[in-house]
Design a protein around this motif. Structure first.
Motif, PDB file in Angstrom:
ATOM      1  N   ASP A 229       0.837  -1.191   0.000  1.00 59.55           N
ATOM      2  CA  ASP A 229       0.000   0.000   0.000  1.00 59.55           C
ATOM      3  C   ASP A 229       0.880   1.252   0.000  1.00 59.55           C
ATOM      4  N   ARG A 279      -7.293  -2.721   3.321  1.00 57.70           N
ATOM      5  CA  ARG A 279      -6.514  -2.281   4.488  1.00 57.70           C
ATOM      6  C   ARG A 279      -7.055  -2.875   5.779  1.00 57.70           C
ATOM      7  N   ARG A 293       0.486  -6.286   5.432  1.00 62.74           N
ATOM      8  CA  ARG A 293       0.338  -4.997   4.751  1.00 62.74           C
ATOM      9  C   ARG A 293       1.628  -4.213   4.919  1.00 62.74           C
TER      10      ARG A 293
END
Length: 308
Positions: A229, A279, A293
């Motif tokens: 991300d 997320r 993540r």
């Protein structure tokens, strides 16, 4: 030429991600082996989502090489891009929804052949022979088309020089996206804090959202999920502008800045709709600890890592 979220070959990215991902994957793999001894032919499946320009190609290459060469695991890398609709089917989809800019070209959820994808993964999960689709993005002046099956690679055949597939890495910019409730789509669309959603009607956004529900059949197969991300998703505009400028300098080709912005705008609605769900965790709360993540900064380096 149709937009596509492909990363240019000249992207220069230092890999600080695989040293974090590999121990996580190997730990989950050991857990998988303990719990799936009764399914010896079913491969371990890694889903990998990386925002455009973040260095996904570099990371996938490093993961595959480590699993294949260091761990001795027969590893297959598959891109969601290779499951785009055939040229004829994409034209038919566009003609059915002529005023919906989101499905006029390949890219958004809904422009992939999920019947093909489900059949492919079902065969692999049974340890059966499977043909790996290939897609030619340059066909039809950049509109793209699927290559003939005679050019697809066949895996899991008894006469193959390669052993049966033990690990699959399924990668792509929208891998792991899950559909929202229609009310949630409407709430995001009505929100003033969006960059591209207001460029589309609610009906058009709901079409993509509805199509995405079909992708769960693949997402639910993942044994582990990696999400690369960005601290700010709008970095994808900066990264793409840099990459195209580099292409222009080094090869004399590349989109002008205005076209780059339109290019990313074509995909950004999906980021705005579905990134928050990724997320939070695509398995959460049922399977904690299976998602990693990585959050990267403007320089693409990892700023933090979170196990969800």
């Amino acid at each position: 030429m149709a937009a596509t979220p492909d990363e240019p070959l000249l992207s220069r990215v230092v890999d600080d991600k695989s040293p974090i991902c590999i121990p996580f994957i190997l730990s989950r793999l050991e857990t998988y082996k303990r719990h799936h001894h009764y399914q010896p032919r079913r491969p371990f499946i890694i889903g990998l989502n990386g925002v455009q320009g973040v260095g996904k190609t570099t990371l996938v290459r490093a993961l595959a090489e480590t699993l294949q060469d260091r761990e001795g695991l027969s590893t297959l890398v598959v891109s969601i891009d290779d499951f785009y609709l055939s040229h004829a089917d994409q034209l038919a989809l566009a003609a059915t929804h002529p005023d919906n800019a989101l499905v006029q070209y390949r890219g958004e959820p809904g422009t992939h052949d999920m019947v093909l994808a489900k059949s492919f993964f079902s065969a692999l999960c049974r340890g059966e022979p499977a043909k790996v689709p290939r897609y030619d993005k340059a066909a039809f002046s950049g509109l793209g088309d699927r290559l003939p099956e005679t050019e697809w690679t066949v895996v899991n055949t008894e006469d193959s020089a390669q052993p049966p597939v033990q690990v699959i890495i399924f990668e792509g910019w929208c891998v792991g996206f899950r559909a929202l409730d229609d009310a949630a789509v409407e709430a995001k669309w009505k929100s003033g804090d969006t960059r591209t959603l207001h460029s589309h009607t609610l009906e058009h956004l709901l079409l993509v959202n509805s199509a995405l529900r079909d992708y769960d059949a693949i997402t639910d197969l993942f044994d582990v999920f990696i999400h690369v991300d960005a601290e700010d998703t709008q970095y994808v505009y900066d990264w793409r502008l840099e990459q195209e400028a580099q292409l222009r300098r080094e090869r004399g080709i590349g989109m002008p800045d205005e076209q780059v912005v339109k290019f990313v705008d074509a995909y950004y609605p999906a980021y705005e709709l579905f990134s928050d769900g990724v997320r939070r965790g695509i398995f959460y709360p049922d399977r904690p600890g299976c998602q990693l993540r990585l959050v990267v900064g403007r320089d693409r380096s990892v700023k933090k890592s979170i196990i969800i």
